[in-house]
Motif scaffolding. Structure first.
Motif, PDB file in Angstrom:
ATOM      1  N   GLY A  65       6.392   4.225  -0.515  1.00  0.00           N
ATOM      2  CA  GLY A  65       5.610   2.560  -0.080  1.00  0.00           C
ATOM      3  C   GLY A  65       4.357   2.770   0.179  1.00  0.00           C
ATOM      4  O   GLY A  65       3.882   1.479   0.626  1.00  0.00           O
ATOM      5  N   ALA A  66       3.481   3.545   0.111  1.00  0.00           N
ATOM      6  CA  ALA A  66       2.336   3.251   0.629  1.00  0.00           C
ATOM      7  C   ALA A  66       1.409   2.035   0.328  1.00  0.00           C
ATOM      8  O   ALA A  66       1.177   1.570   0.929  1.00  0.00           O
ATOM      9  CB  ALA A  66       1.498   4.608   0.740  1.00  0.00           C
ATOM     10  N   ALA A  67       1.071   1.857  -1.174  1.00  0.00           N
ATOM     11  CA  ALA A  67       0.593   0.772  -1.425  1.00  0.00           C
ATOM     12  C   ALA A  67       1.070  -0.764  -0.928  1.00  0.00           C
ATOM     13  O   ALA A  67       1.003  -1.309  -0.655  1.00  0.00           O
ATOM     14  CB  ALA A  67       0.567   1.254  -3.832  1.00  0.00           C
ATOM     15  N   GLY A  68       2.163  -0.710  -1.224  1.00  0.00           N
ATOM     16  CA  GLY A  68       3.132  -1.764  -1.314  1.00  0.00           C
ATOM     17  C   GLY A  68       2.741  -2.269   0.306  1.00  0.00           C
ATOM     18  O   GLY A  68       2.964  -2.945   0.314  1.00  0.00           O
ATOM     19  N   LEU A  69       3.156  -1.707   0.482  1.00  0.00           N
ATOM     20  CA  LEU A  69       3.170  -1.345   2.914  1.00  0.00           C
ATOM     21  C   LEU A  69       1.893  -1.552   2.732  1.00  0.00           C
ATOM     22  O   LEU A  69       1.230  -2.643   3.797  1.00  0.00           O
ATOM     23  CB  LEU A  69       3.519  -0.456   3.465  1.00  0.00           C
ATOM     24  CG  LEU A  69       5.276  -0.224   3.535  1.00  0.00           C
ATOM     25  CD1 LEU A  69       5.712   1.018   4.352  1.00  0.00           C
ATOM     26  CD2 LEU A  69       5.744  -1.783   3.977  1.00  0.00           C
ATOM     27  N   ALA A  70       0.626  -1.240   2.109  1.00  0.00           N
ATOM     28  CA  ALA A  70      -0.910  -1.578   2.364  1.00  0.00           C
ATOM     29  C   ALA A  70      -1.087  -3.219   2.527  1.00  0.00           C
ATOM     30  O   ALA A  70      -2.003  -3.644   2.887  1.00  0.00           O
ATOM     31  CB  ALA A  70      -1.903  -0.735   1.683  1.00  0.00           C
ATOM     32  N   VAL A  71      -0.617  -3.320   0.311  1.00  0.00           N
ATOM     33  CA  VAL A  71      -0.353  -4.639   0.385  1.00  0.00           C
ATOM     34  C   VAL A  71      -0.160  -6.117   1.597  1.00  0.00           C
ATOM     35  O   VAL A  71      -0.976  -6.828   1.827  1.00  0.00           O
ATOM     36  CB  VAL A  71       0.563  -5.463  -0.925  1.00  0.00           C
ATOM     37  CG1 VAL A  71       0.201  -6.504  -0.884  1.00  0.00           C
ATOM     38  CG2 VAL A  71      -0.653  -4.832  -1.524  1.00  0.00           C
TER      39      VAL A  71
ATOM     40  N   ALA B 211       5.584  -6.813  -6.483  1.00  0.00           N
ATOM     41  CA  ALA B 211       6.454  -5.617  -6.949  1.00  0.00           C
ATOM     42  C   ALA B 211       5.546  -4.337  -7.372  1.00  0.00           C
ATOM     43  O   ALA B 211       3.690  -4.452  -7.641  1.00  0.00           O
ATOM     44  CB  ALA B 211       7.299  -5.952  -8.282  1.00  0.00           C
ATOM     45  N   ASP B 212       6.077  -3.440  -6.683  1.00  0.00           N
ATOM     46  CA  ASP B 212       5.144  -2.465  -6.368  1.00  0.00           C
ATOM     47  C   ASP B 212       5.800  -1.030  -7.642  1.00  0.00           C
ATOM     48  O   ASP B 212       6.868  -0.742  -6.698  1.00  0.00           O
ATOM     49  CB  ASP B 212       5.395  -1.443  -5.287  1.00  0.00           C
ATOM     50  CG  ASP B 212       4.656  -0.150  -5.256  1.00  0.00           C
ATOM     51  OD1 ASP B 212       3.995   0.869  -5.937  1.00  0.00           O
ATOM     52  OD2 ASP B 212       3.961  -0.046  -4.109  1.00  0.00           O
ATOM     53  N   LEU B 213       5.232  -0.735  -8.461  1.00  0.00           N
ATOM     54  CA  LEU B 213       6.060   0.142  -9.659  1.00  0.00           C
ATOM     55  C   LEU B 213       6.294   1.489  -9.210  1.00  0.00           C
ATOM     56  O   LEU B 213       5.236   1.774  -9.501  1.00  0.00           O
ATOM     57  CB  LEU B 213       6.306  -0.449 -10.641  1.00  0.00           C
ATOM     58  CG  LEU B 213       6.091  -2.003 -11.135  1.00  0.00           C
ATOM     59  CD1 LEU B 213       6.658  -2.335 -12.642  1.00  0.00           C
ATOM     60  CD2 LEU B 213       7.284  -2.380 -10.715  1.00  0.00           C
TER      61      LEU B 213
ATOM     62  N   VAL C 190       8.275  -5.872  -2.818  1.00  0.00           N
ATOM     63  CA  VAL C 190       9.311  -5.291  -3.477  1.00  0.00           C
ATOM     64  C   VAL C 190       9.453  -4.195  -3.412  1.00  0.00           C
ATOM     65  O   VAL C 190       8.432  -3.429  -4.817  1.00  0.00           O
ATOM     66  CB  VAL C 190       9.982  -5.968  -4.150  1.00  0.00           C
ATOM     67  CG1 VAL C 190      11.683  -5.122  -4.362  1.00  0.00           C
ATOM     68  CG2 VAL C 190      10.575  -7.290  -3.945  1.00  0.00           C
ATOM     69  N   LEU C 191       9.312  -2.848  -2.953  1.00  0.00           N
ATOM     70  CA  LEU C 191       8.964  -1.697  -3.392  1.00  0.00           C
ATOM     71  C   LEU C 191      10.753  -1.268  -4.836  1.00  0.00           C
ATOM     72  O   LEU C 191      11.823  -0.547  -4.036  1.00  0.00           O
ATOM     73  CB  LEU C 191       8.562  -0.792  -2.460  1.00  0.00           C
ATOM     74  CG  LEU C 191       8.640  -1.472  -0.987  1.00  0.00           C
ATOM     75  CD1 LEU C 191       8.531   0.107  -0.391  1.00  0.00           C
ATOM     76  CD2 LEU C 191       7.151  -1.333  -1.803  1.00  0.00           C
TER      77      LEU C 191
END
Length: 268
Positions: A66-72, A59-61, A82-83
């Motif tokens: 969405g950069a951090a979540g997409l980087a994961v 989970a990217d809070l 999930v963003l």
């Protein structure tokens, strides 16, 4: 991060958004130009804290575009992300980022949910922040003190201005939606360290803190924090990360690897 890819502006149609390449072109983000929060190094370092080759849910809070979540998702091919983003406009940027041809290889593993991460109990679950459903929770919360100079950019102000008890409310949600033994990861300013430790409270233990310094001899500008839900291990201060080589603006080799998705910053 590479230079943004933009179309040429015209007098009647100025450029209002850019498509920016990350991880040396492994994925791209659509984000507003000239206003709002623009993702960069902070998001990439945050993503590097997730070091897990299993089929995990992340989970990217407060995900923004969405950069951090997409980087994961870019670095970990088995991860589902999930963003969560409160701003309808930024959530739309995240959705449109997933529609980019450059992201088709991972778009099926990423979902965008428009939700306020400070919700509680039933309202939080109803919004999609479901109890004990994530192995990892990452966050890059707003970092400006309310007394700091105000920006006329409303979108940027929403993304950057801290609210009272911010870490308490965000980490309450992180603890609720995370499975026992799951990992919290966040990036923040050094002056927030006491609030973060206090908000971890009895929810998270085994806290590991790494200070990020621009160069040797310069004060830290960020801290990386990880912790484990339910752990009773003691806090650990790790060796600092030095971003730039002496006398230059060039990133150190390890920081450059973190920034470009070639390495993770593993817990000890």
């Amino acid at each position: 991060m590479s230079d943004p890819v933009t179309s040429e502006p015209t007098p009647d149609q100025p450029v209002t958004e850019t498509i920016d390449a990350f991880h040396r072109g492994a994925f791209h983000i659509l984000q507003p130009k000239g206003r709002g929060h623009r993702s960069g190094m902070d998001a990439m370092l945050l993503a590097a804290l997730v070091d897990d080759e299993r089929a995990v849910k992340v989970a990217d809070l407060g995900a923004g575009a969405g950069a951090a979540g997409l980087a994961v998702a870019s670095r970990l091919p088995k991860a589902e992300v999930v963003l969560f983003e409160r701003s309808a406009e930024m959530a739309d940027y995240a959705r449109r980022s997933l529609d980019l041809e450059e992201n088709v290889h991972m778009a099926g593993r990423v979902t965008v949910i428009e939700a306020d991460v400070t919700l509680k109990a039933k309202a939080r679950n109803d919004a999609g922040l479901v109890d004990e459903s994530f192995h990892h929770v990452i966050l890059n919360p707003p970092f400006n003190d309310p007394g700091d100079r105000k920006t006329p950019d409303a979108l940027k102000a929403e993304a950057h201005a801290m609210t009272e008890d911010l870490f308490e409310s965000w980490l309450r949600t992180a603890g609720a939606i995370m499975i026992p033994g799951g990992q919290l990861s966040l990036i923040a300013r050094p002056e927030s360290i006491a609030e973060i430790i206090d908000a971890c409270g009895r929810r998270f233990g085994g806290i590991e803190i790494t200070a990020i310094h621009p160069r040797e001899g310069e004060n830290a500008v960020r801290i990386l924090v990880t912790a484990i839900k339910g752990s009773r291990a003691r806090l650990s201060l790790r060796a600092p990360l030095i971003m730039h080589e002496e006398g230059s603006h060039k990133f150190s080799p390890f920081v450059d690897d973190l920034n470009n998705g070639r390495a993770a910053y593993s817990r000890r």
